[in-house]
Design a protein around this motif. Structure first.
Motif: not given
Length: 420
Positions: A222-246
């Protein structure tokens, strides 16, 4: 060996060495040839200068005769090899070296150290590319291996189908496309996650990739989109249950209107975990440790063996086959040629290895090509040619070659001494 061969007189006998693997790693369906280009670069530099010669003399490794030989050393023989990006199977003669024994035997460690590493990395990378089913892959393993092995790994992975590397040296040296993201340290050094995102977006634009798993993924998205706007290129997730978190991240992005923002996942991925993520809304993968360690197989188990030699010095002296007969590791004597036999549909059906030049059929493909003639390099090619070749070669393999389950080589190796 060189010192004794010079003493006995066999140093000038013509000899043929071959590089091959007796078997593939357990469960693998094919290997991938990589490193030939690096080997040619290394051969062009392979000389013994005053510093090296002084060390060999002081250590008692080389006597005066050997030192004189090495001082003038420059490989002058012929080398043939499978093209980079091609596949190989048990017994495939992926490199053939013909020269005087002394010239060829000195190259053994150089040849094997390059090919064993690069073939292992490319073979693992190819499996990961198959598992990704068209989604892009970033090589991110530089912090998990030797600093120079990291550069070689990025090159080998690119040949096998990886799209980018985070290693800028590989981009500089080999033209591998580069891409990367910020680390958690960048978020932690700022007072808030918002401050970190704002700094990155201000510096790199909204098309950047923001790392969102330092604290709470949903809040970070939510913070990333607020800062970059809806044209944000990508987010990276490096931990957790990737199946669920993605899935959760995708739902959050879509609800905020960032429907085109991609999701990149990383964190100890290998071909199996990549395949397990196939049904999730993941747009790309960052792979590090498993890639640069060959996904559990850090060497291709290639060997460099003498298979033919003359009985006397001279370029015209006939060659005769030789091979070791030890229990468990018997050899196949004689200089080899190789053809990939294919059916009428162009599907590979066998690796045909012969001791006389083979007579390929209309659909068959000759595998060995000249890399050096008379000590001159003739086999250089652009890296993208090897990358394109790998796509074409894997496409001609039977479909089960791309399965990750345990199995046997995708096609059999057929040894036909008479060339039939």
């Amino acid at each position: 060996m060189l010192r004794a061969a010079l003493r006995s007189g066999v140093a000038q006998r013509r000899a043929v060495f071959e590089v091959f693997a007796r078997h593939l790693p357990h469960g693998r369906r094919y290997g991938v040839v990589a490193g030939a280009g690096r080997l040619l670069d290394a051969l062009a530099r392979f000389r013994f200068g005053p510093e090296e010669l002084g060390f060999l003399a002081d250590a008692g490794v080389a006597d005066e005769e050997t030192l004189r030989y090495l001082e003038a050393y420059a490989f002058s023989g012929d080398i043939w090899g499978y093209a980079e990006g091609d596949c190989y199977f048990p017994g495939s003669p992926i490199l053939v070296v013909e020269a005087e024994f002394a010239e060829a035997v000195v190259l053994e460690t150089l040849v094997l150290s390059i090919l064993n590493h690069d073939c292992a990395i490319a073979s693992a990378a190819s499996r990961m590319v198959n598992a990704a089913t068209g989604r892009p892959l970033i090589e991110m393993g530089s912090r998990r291996t030797h600093e120079l092995a990291a550069v070689a790994s990025a090159r080998a992975a690119y040949i096998a189908g990886f799209d980018f590397t985070s290693n800028l040296r590989a981009g500089h040296d080999y033209g591998v496309p580069t891409s990367g993201t910020a680390a958690h340290a960048f978020t932690l050094v700022h007072d808030t996650e918002r401050d970190a995102f704002r700094a990155q977006v201000d510096a790199l634009g909204p098309g950047t990739t923001l790392l969102v798993d330092t604290y709470d993924v949903a809040a970070a998205v939510r913070t990333a989109v607020e800062v970059a706007g809806p044209d944000l290129g990508a987010v990276r997730i490096d931990s957790g249950d990737l199946l669920v978190v993605a899935r959760q991240a995708r739902a959050e992005l879509d609800s905020l209107g960032a429907t085109k923002t991609r999701i990149v996942v990383s964190g100890d991925l290998d071909e199996y975990s990549i395949a397990a993520l196939a049904a999730t809304p993941v747009d790309g993968y960052g792979v590090g440790t498993s890639l640069v360690t060959g996904s559990g197989v850090p060497t291709a188990a290639l060997v460099y063996k003498l298979v033919a030699r003359a009985d006397e010095p001279g370029t015209d002296a006939p060659l005769r086959a030789v091979a070791k007969r030890s229990v468990g590791k018997p050899g196949r004597g004689g200089r080899k040629w190789a053809v990939r036999s294919r059916d009428a549909a162009g599907t590979a059906v066998a690796e045909l290895v012969t001791t006389v030049p083979a007579d390929p059929g209309p659909e068959d493909r000759v595998l060995l090509r000249p890399l050096m003639r008379g000590g001159e390099i003739v086999g250089r090619e652009p890296l993208d040619a090897a990358r394109s070749r790998h796509r074409e070669v894997t496409a001609e393999l039977p479909g089960y070659a791309r399965q990750l389950s345990r199995g046997y080589p995708a096609i059999p190796t057929v040894f036909a001494p008479d060339g039939d």
